[in-house]
Scaffold this active site. Sequence first.
Site, PDB file in Angstrom:
ATOM      1  N   ASP A 155       0.915  -1.015   0.037  1.00 46.57           N
ATOM      2  CA  ASP A 155      -0.063  -0.094   0.163  1.00 46.57           C
ATOM      3  C   ASP A 155       1.057   1.239  -0.051  1.00 46.57           C
ATOM      4  O   ASP A 155       1.630   1.260   1.023  1.00 46.57           O
ATOM      5  CB  ASP A 155      -0.622   0.055   1.109  1.00 46.57           C
ATOM      6  N   ILE A 156       0.997   1.999  -1.089  1.00 43.78           N
ATOM      7  CA  ILE A 156       1.874   2.998  -1.117  1.00 43.78           C
ATOM      8  C   ILE A 156       1.556   4.199  -0.207  1.00 43.78           C
ATOM      9  O   ILE A 156       2.720   4.743   0.152  1.00 43.78           O
ATOM     10  CB  ILE A 156       1.845   3.747  -2.790  1.00 43.78           C
ATOM     11  N   GLY A 160      -9.551   5.035  -6.117  1.00 43.99           N
ATOM     12  CA  GLY A 160      -8.316   4.252  -6.363  1.00 43.99           C
ATOM     13  C   GLY A 160      -7.321   4.803  -5.174  1.00 43.99           C
ATOM     14  O   GLY A 160      -7.565   5.103  -4.343  1.00 43.99           O
ATOM     15  N   VAL A 161      -6.120   4.471  -5.855  1.00 49.42           N
ATOM     16  CA  VAL A 161      -4.758   5.320  -5.075  1.00 49.42           C
ATOM     17  C   VAL A 161      -4.966   6.572  -4.826  1.00 49.42           C
ATOM     18  O   VAL A 161      -4.639   7.225  -3.699  1.00 49.42           O
ATOM     19  CB  VAL A 161      -3.625   4.843  -5.822  1.00 49.42           C
ATOM     20  N   ASP A 162      -5.632   7.490  -5.726  1.00 52.28           N
ATOM     21  CA  ASP A 162      -5.734   8.992  -5.234  1.00 52.28           C
ATOM     22  C   ASP A 162      -6.636   9.059  -4.141  1.00 52.28           C
ATOM     23  O   ASP A 162      -6.258   9.760  -3.356  1.00 52.28           O
ATOM     24  CB  ASP A 162      -6.548   9.513  -6.430  1.00 52.28           C
ATOM     25  N   SER A 194      -2.384   4.624 -14.413  1.00 53.73           N
ATOM     26  CA  SER A 194      -3.357   4.365 -15.450  1.00 53.73           C
ATOM     27  C   SER A 194      -3.876   2.838 -15.447  1.00 53.73           C
ATOM     28  O   SER A 194      -4.756   2.702 -16.309  1.00 53.73           O
ATOM     29  CB  SER A 194      -2.709   4.759 -16.686  1.00 53.73           C
ATOM     30  N   THR A 195      -3.458   1.993 -14.681  1.00 54.16           N
ATOM     31  CA  THR A 195      -3.892   0.604 -14.960  1.00 54.16           C
ATOM     32  C   THR A 195      -5.144   0.158 -14.170  1.00 54.16           C
ATOM     33  O   THR A 195      -5.577  -1.003 -14.125  1.00 54.16           O
ATOM     34  CB  THR A 195      -2.614  -0.235 -14.714  1.00 54.16           C
ATOM     35  N   VAL A 208      -8.733   2.532 -12.899  1.00 51.48           N
ATOM     36  CA  VAL A 208     -10.130   3.175 -13.439  1.00 51.48           C
ATOM     37  C   VAL A 208      -9.554   3.339 -14.881  1.00 51.48           C
ATOM     38  O   VAL A 208     -10.655   3.550 -15.852  1.00 51.48           O
ATOM     39  CB  VAL A 208     -10.111   4.255 -12.639  1.00 51.48           C
ATOM     40  N   TYR A 209      -8.407   4.094 -15.168  1.00 51.31           N
ATOM     41  CA  TYR A 209      -8.060   4.460 -16.553  1.00 51.31           C
ATOM     42  C   TYR A 209      -7.908   3.222 -17.842  1.00 51.31           C
ATOM     43  O   TYR A 209      -7.724   3.604 -18.813  1.00 51.31           O
ATOM     44  CB  TYR A 209      -7.018   5.614 -16.603  1.00 51.31           C
TER      45      TYR A 209
HETATM   46  N1  APR Z   1      -1.303   1.444  -3.124  1.00 47.08           N
HETATM   47  C1  APR Z   1      -0.520   1.243  -4.238  1.00 47.08           C
HETATM   48  N2  APR Z   1      -1.281   1.050  -5.433  1.00 47.08           N
HETATM   49  C2  APR Z   1      -2.860   1.318  -5.245  1.00 47.08           C
HETATM   50  C3  APR Z   1      -3.439   1.468  -4.139  1.00 47.08           C
HETATM   51  C4  APR Z   1      -2.600   1.737  -3.010  1.00 47.08           C
HETATM   52  N3  APR Z   1      -3.165   2.166  -1.838  1.00 47.08           N
HETATM   53  N4  APR Z   1      -4.859   1.574  -4.385  1.00 47.08           N
HETATM   54  C5  APR Z   1      -4.807   1.426  -5.657  1.00 47.08           C
HETATM   55  N5  APR Z   1      -3.763   1.199  -6.092  1.00 47.08           N
HETATM   56  C6  APR Z   1      -3.439   0.709  -7.506  1.00 47.08           C
HETATM   57  C7  APR Z   1      -4.596   0.210  -8.373  1.00 47.08           C
HETATM   58  O1  APR Z   1      -4.764  -1.256  -7.982  1.00 47.08           O
HETATM   59  C8  APR Z   1      -3.843   0.252  -9.775  1.00 47.08           C
HETATM   60  O2  APR Z   1      -3.056  -0.984  -9.861  1.00 47.08           O
HETATM   61  O3  APR Z   1      -3.042   1.700  -8.366  1.00 47.08           O
HETATM   62  C9  APR Z   1      -3.220   1.582  -9.768  1.00 47.08           C
HETATM   63  C10 APR Z   1      -3.827   2.897 -10.329  1.00 47.08           C
HETATM   64  O4  APR Z   1      -5.343   2.302 -10.421  1.00 47.08           O
HETATM   65  P1  APR Z   1      -6.193   3.787 -10.177  1.00 47.08           P
HETATM   66  O5  APR Z   1      -6.184   4.212  -8.684  1.00 47.08           O
HETATM   67  O6  APR Z   1      -7.297   3.507 -10.618  1.00 47.08           O
HETATM   68  O7  APR Z   1      -5.545   5.051 -10.873  1.00 47.08           O
HETATM   69  P2  APR Z   1      -5.653   5.371 -12.618  1.00 47.08           P
HETATM   70  O8  APR Z   1      -6.119   3.967 -13.068  1.00 47.08           O
HETATM   71  O9  APR Z   1      -4.365   6.028 -12.859  1.00 47.08           O
HETATM   72  O10 APR Z   1      -7.011   6.083 -12.756  1.00 47.08           O
HETATM   73  C11 APR Z   1      -6.811   7.417 -11.977  1.00 47.08           C
HETATM   74  O11 APR Z   1      -8.814   6.978 -10.965  1.00 47.08           O
HETATM   75  O12 APR Z   1      -9.074   7.248  -8.448  1.00 47.08           O
HETATM   76  C12 APR Z   1      -9.360   7.993  -9.785  1.00 47.08           C
HETATM   77  O13 APR Z   1      -8.952  10.352  -9.345  1.00 47.08           O
HETATM   78  C13 APR Z   1      -8.528   9.229  -9.987  1.00 47.08           C
HETATM   79  O14 APR Z   1      -9.485   9.955 -11.707  1.00 47.08           O
HETATM   80  C14 APR Z   1      -8.323   9.436 -11.435  1.00 47.08           C
HETATM   81  C15 APR Z   1      -8.570   7.822 -11.764  1.00 47.08           C
END
Ligand code: APR
Length: 171
Positions: free
Chosen positions: A9-10, A31-33, A116-117, A119-120
């Site tokens: 977990d980052i 997601g991670v955001d 990006s892997t 939601v994107y």
């Molecule tokens: N620590 C590490 N990696 C994580 C964590 C965490 N706590 N939570 C999620 N991830 C991973 C996901 O499993 C995936 O492998 O981060 C990676 C990116 O996934 P997303 O968070 O969905 O980000 P992304 O695909 O870039 O989409 C960005 O999603 O959350 C919204 O506001 C964000 O609109 C933006 C979009």
Amino acid sequence: MEFSIIQGDITAFTADAIVNAANTSLLGGGGVDGAIHRAAGPELLEECRRLHGCETGKAKITSGYRLPANYVIHTPGPVWHGGGAGEEGLLASCYRSCLHLAEENGCRTVAFPSISTGVYRFPLECAAYIAVREILAFSPIAKTVQSVTMVCFDERTKAAYEAALRHAQQE
Ligand code: APR
């Protein structure tokens, strides 16, 4: 410059900077955001509001507040639209922008999520290849950044980045 790939977990990772896979508003999301904003606390969003967004492929830096990390580097990755809209170049730009911003802010240790892997919907194997290529390409020009860690949230993601690193080392 060391490069390592772990599962975790980052938001719990101790580094000078952790990277947030943000959106162009920089106002949080899922997601991670969402995890980073929850762990950092409300001051993070207050600082982000003052940044007035960020273009896809670019990066902006804030404090880390309640996170173990000193800084958060926010980068909006590309949404996958099939590959014909410059997505690969934009994803590569995310990694380069974040690494240069980390250098400019004197960061020695940097951690990335798999941008990006989620939601994107960027295809994981392709994204991993791009990420590893850009991180390894940065290594010889790194001055302050001494270690980069890819923090994968699940085993499938970790396996994809490990495979990408093996392939890159054979090239
Ligand atoms: N620590 C590490 N990696 C994580 C964590 C965490 N706590 N939570 C999620 N991830 C991973 C996901 O499993 C995936 O492998 O981060 C990676 C990116 O996934 P997303 O968070 O969905 O980000 P992304 O695909 O870039 O989409 C960005 O999603 O959350 C919204 O506001 C964000 O609109 C933006 C979009």
